[in-house]
Design an enzyme around this catalytic site. Structure first.
Site, PDB file in Angstrom:
ATOM      1  N   HIS A 156       3.740   2.286  -1.935  1.00  0.00           N
ATOM      2  CA  HIS A 156       2.981   3.345  -2.603  1.00  0.00           C
ATOM      3  C   HIS A 156       1.867   2.761  -3.472  1.00  0.00           C
ATOM      4  O   HIS A 156       0.993   3.489  -3.943  1.00  0.00           O
ATOM      5  CB  HIS A 156       3.931   4.185  -3.460  1.00  0.00           C
ATOM      6  CG  HIS A 156       3.511   5.620  -3.599  1.00  0.00           C
ATOM      7  ND1 HIS A 156       2.200   6.026  -3.531  1.00  0.00           N
ATOM      8  CD2 HIS A 156       4.247   6.752  -3.827  1.00  0.00           C
ATOM      9  CE1 HIS A 156       2.130   7.347  -3.695  1.00  0.00           C
ATOM     10  NE2 HIS A 156       3.354   7.794  -3.870  1.00  0.00           N
ATOM     11  N   ASP A 373       0.544  11.652  18.110  1.00  0.00           N
ATOM     12  CA  ASP A 373       1.015  11.477  19.492  1.00  0.00           C
ATOM     13  C   ASP A 373       0.723  10.047  19.944  1.00  0.00           C
ATOM     14  O   ASP A 373      -0.433   9.651  20.064  1.00  0.00           O
ATOM     15  CB  ASP A 373       0.299  12.485  20.400  1.00  0.00           C
ATOM     16  CG  ASP A 373       0.736  12.400  21.854  1.00  0.00           C
ATOM     17  OD1 ASP A 373       1.580  11.541  22.192  1.00  0.00           O
ATOM     18  OD2 ASP A 373       0.223  13.200  22.669  1.00  0.00           O
TER      19      ASP A 373
END
Length: 476
Positions: A156, A373
């Protein structure tokens, strides 16, 4: 359900990082994040009839494309140097392949939140984010049916939710051989330069007030499009102009969480709701959407015990707090003097969050994670932060799209005693379904919450449609 590690390796960038880019200095915004990692898991059903061995071959595609993608996202191929910088040493991404002794559809029938972390390279922790550890960690999970789940833990310190999406989009495009190329912009530190550690120290003090000790319970409340429309209409009928999906869902959860805390403790304490606001749309740069790093700030709304808490009042509070993180604030927060604007904002927040109940909210809605995808179709489910069982935690709510894109999944982390009350709140359950099967893809909850009967309806639906998703037959 048992998960067995098959292999571990480092995936290095396909081209070395130039010598002048070997150290990446973090921005002021990067240095004030509280969570150690941004975890995400993306689940892909087997739509091609592949077996687990054929699914394993997909790993070769993932590794090659990951290597090529890391060349453009070069800090993600490095290690944590210190609290101020990343060592872009091309050590690469930690890449794990694991075998899951379960079918994907069996897991998705009624997911056990405590098992979800098993699909990540490790349980996100501050120990794992210490100096010398890798920035990017990936685990490819292969189910018995040939379905897969890709789990990521990226530090992070250098990414927020939007940055993770940008990286995943670039990686998946590379895997499919798509000509469209994402060019990340790593100039955020020049916009929000870090000037010493004093701003970070202020936020650490604030962060400690947000952490709780106990036992965290994570539940998923799913709001269908019809339920959200009813919530928005309820707010509009009381004078709120054009309430957003995120505003009304956040406000309802806040309202019901306050009720749960009052019932658990016997007193009504002051309460605050903090939203992590994406600043990219508020920056003047035409390339702001491609900014990597933590391009976020925190808004803060407060409700006092003397305040009335009808939904529309809370929506107005949330809206007003978010509106303060506007283009004017963002402009003041930039440059060498920007830390002073950030300091003032944090100090005001500290005054309002000390000694009261705090609820953090982050929205990943409309980011496009269900469009990722890699060449074998779009995901059937996406999960993020799950704190179930953790002894130290934040009251944190992550809002994510349902697969249809119209509903919202709210992942709520609370103390288990408060969660026991919240999950029975009838006002909340009149709009949201509690932990429905992801196999439904939001279909039932899009009709609206079904109240106490949702569990039976879900079970019956799964029995009748075990391998079906919107008419598509799949083997996972």
């Amino acid at each position: 359900m048992e998960t067995t590690i098959i292999s571990k390796e480092n995936i290095k960038p396909s081209s070395p990082t130039p010598s002048h880019l070997k150290t990446f200095d973090l921005s002021a915004l990067d240095q004030i994040v509280l969570s150690p990692y941004v975890p995400i898991i993306i689940y892909y059903p087997n739509i091609n009839g592949d077996n687990s061995n054929q699914a394993l071959q997909k790993s070769q595609v993932l590794k090659k494309s990951l290597s090529e993608t890391l060349t453009k996202f070069y800090p993600l191929a490095g290690t944590i140097k210190n609290e101020d910088s990343i060592d872009c040493n091309d050590i690469g991404a930690n890449y794990i392949v694991a075998s899951v002794q379960c079918r994907l559809d069996e897991f998705l029938k009624q997911p056990d939140h405590q098992l979800i972390h098993g699909f990540l390279p490790f349980v996100p922790s501050f120990d794992k984010s210490s100096v010398g550890n890798q920035v990017t960690n990936v685990q490819l999970n292969i189910f018995e049916c040939g379905g897969i789940a890709i789990g990521l833990c990226i530090s992070h310190r250098i990414v927020d939710g939007a940055s993770v999406y940008m990286f995943l989009k670039a990686w998946s495009n590379m895997a499919r051989g798509v000509e469209e190329v994402e060019y990340p912009n790593f100039t955020t530190p020049s916009l929000f330069p870090a000037k010493g550690s004093w701003l970070r120290d202020i936020f650490k003090g604030l962060g400690r007030s947000l952490l709780k000790e106990g036992k965290c319970s994570t539940k998923r409340f799913v709001f269908g499009s019809d339920a959200i429309a009813r919530l928005r209409a309820r707010a509009k009928s009381n004078g709120v102009q054009r309430p957003s999906r995120v505003e009304v869902v956040s406000s309802l959860i806040w309202k019901c969480a306050m009720d749960a805390t009052k019932e658990a403790s016997g007193i009504q304490k002051p309460s605050s709701l903090s939203h992590f606001v994406n600043l990219r749309s508020k920056l003047k740069s035409t390339l702001s959407n491609n900014f990597m790093g933590n391009v976020i700030w925190i808004s803060n709304a407060v409700s006092l015990p003397s305040d009335e808490t009808p939904l529309h009042s809370l929506v107005n509070k949330v809206r007003e707090s978010i509106s303060k993180v506007d283009a004017e604030f963002v402009e003041k927060a930039q440059g060498d003097e920007g830390c002073f604007a950030m300091q003032k904002s944090l100090e005001e927040m500290g005054e309002s969050t000390g000694g009261i109940d705090n609820y953090g909210f982050t929205s990943w809605c409309r980011m496009g994670f269900y469009e990722i995808d890699f060449g074998w179709g779009k995901p059937s489910w996406v999960t993020g932060i799950v704190g179930d069982g953790s002894p130290v935690f934040m009251n944190l709510v992550t809002l994510m799209d349902t697969k249809s894109g119209e509903g919202i999944e709210a992942w709520v982390n609370l103390d288990e005693s408060e969660m026991e009350i919240l999950k029975k709140n009838q006002e909340l359950l009149s709009y949201a379904s509690l932990d429905p099967s992801p196999l439904l893809n939001g279909e039932i909850v899009e009709i609206g919450a079904l109240g106490a009967g949702i569990e039976q309806t879900t079970e019956q639906f799964v029995k009748e449609n075990r391998f079906a998703s919107k008419g598509l037959i799949f083997n996972a």
